[in-house]
Motif scaffolding. Structure first.
Motif, PDB file in Angstrom:
ATOM      1  N   SER A  72       1.017  -1.163   0.071  1.00  0.00           N
ATOM      2  CA  SER A  72      -0.040  -0.023   0.103  1.00  0.00           C
ATOM      3  C   SER A  72       0.822   1.380  -0.081  1.00  0.00           C
ATOM      4  N   GLU A  73       1.811   1.291   0.560  1.00  0.00           N
ATOM      5  CA  GLU A  73       2.621   2.486   0.656  1.00  0.00           C
ATOM      6  C   GLU A  73       3.501   2.634  -0.758  1.00  0.00           C
ATOM      7  N   THR A  74       3.629   1.697  -1.531  1.00  0.00           N
ATOM      8  CA  THR A  74       4.014   1.831  -2.755  1.00  0.00           C
ATOM      9  C   THR A  74       3.138   2.134  -4.099  1.00  0.00           C
ATOM     10  N   THR A  75       1.981   1.425  -3.652  1.00  0.00           N
ATOM     11  CA  THR A  75       0.904   1.583  -4.566  1.00  0.00           C
ATOM     12  C   THR A  75      -0.233   2.559  -4.560  1.00  0.00           C
ATOM     13  N   LEU A  76      -0.584   2.940  -3.430  1.00  0.00           N
ATOM     14  CA  LEU A  76      -1.416   4.072  -3.256  1.00  0.00           C
ATOM     15  C   LEU A  76      -1.080   5.493  -3.698  1.00  0.00           C
ATOM     16  N   PRO A  77       0.244   5.850  -3.545  1.00  0.00           N
ATOM     17  CA  PRO A  77       0.278   7.291  -4.222  1.00  0.00           C
ATOM     18  C   PRO A  77       0.005   7.256  -5.813  1.00  0.00           C
ATOM     19  N   GLU A  78       0.499   6.047  -6.475  1.00  0.00           N
ATOM     20  CA  GLU A  78       0.404   5.773  -7.746  1.00  0.00           C
ATOM     21  C   GLU A  78      -1.080   5.888  -7.967  1.00  0.00           C
ATOM     22  N   LEU A  79      -1.713   5.301  -7.458  1.00  0.00           N
ATOM     23  CA  LEU A  79      -3.393   5.177  -7.276  1.00  0.00           C
ATOM     24  C   LEU A  79      -4.121   6.544  -7.251  1.00  0.00           C
ATOM     25  N   GLN A  80      -3.397   7.274  -6.387  1.00  0.00           N
ATOM     26  CA  GLN A  80      -4.005   8.621  -6.146  1.00  0.00           C
ATOM     27  C   GLN A  80      -3.758   9.676  -7.082  1.00  0.00           C
ATOM     28  N   GLU A  81      -2.547   9.301  -7.940  1.00  0.00           N
ATOM     29  CA  GLU A  81      -2.245  10.269  -9.021  1.00  0.00           C
ATOM     30  C   GLU A  81      -3.214   9.740 -10.319  1.00  0.00           C
ATOM     31  N   ILE A  82      -3.640   8.740 -10.334  1.00  0.00           N
ATOM     32  CA  ILE A  82      -4.412   8.192 -11.449  1.00  0.00           C
ATOM     33  C   ILE A  82      -5.692   8.615 -11.317  1.00  0.00           C
TER      34      ILE A  82
END
Length: 110
Positions: A72-82
């Motif tokens: 979640s620490e690595t994936t959630l920021p990318e998901l937030q940007e998308i």
């Protein structure tokens, strides 16, 4: 004497009737046996299921929580940007739809 022999006949007929038609003691014994067997088997299955649940929860606690946290620490920021980009595109489509005037388009074509 007839009273005594009548009493004996009544007692013997009652005893025969009880042996032939009164199944309560037999049924009570069978019911108690069934309940005892059922509770023992059910209790063993429930204890086994509880141990399985304990093993799985311990495994999840020991290994999976760290994996989920790292993921979640690595994936959630990318998901937030998308999601932010998708929101911006949606706003652009909504604003374009609000600004669209079909009457003026028809007048320009005429």
């Amino acid at each position: 004497m007839s009273g005594t022999s009548e009493n004996n006949i009544v007692k013997e007929v009652s005893a025969v009737w009880s042996r032939l038609f009164d199944h309560r003691p037999f049924l009570q014994g069978e019911i108690n046996f069934f309940v005892k067997e059922f509770e023992e088997k059910r209790g063993e299955r429930e204890v086994e299921k509880l141990f399985e649940i304990l093993e799985k929860s311990t495994e999840i606690r020991d290994s999976q929580i760290d994996k989920v946290k790292h993921s979640s620490e690595t994936t959630l920021p990318e998901l937030q940007e998308i999601l932010n980009q998708s929101n911006q595109l949606s706003d652009q489509v909504i604003n374009a739809r609000i600004a669209y005037d079909p009457v003026s388009v028809l007048l320009l074509r005429s």
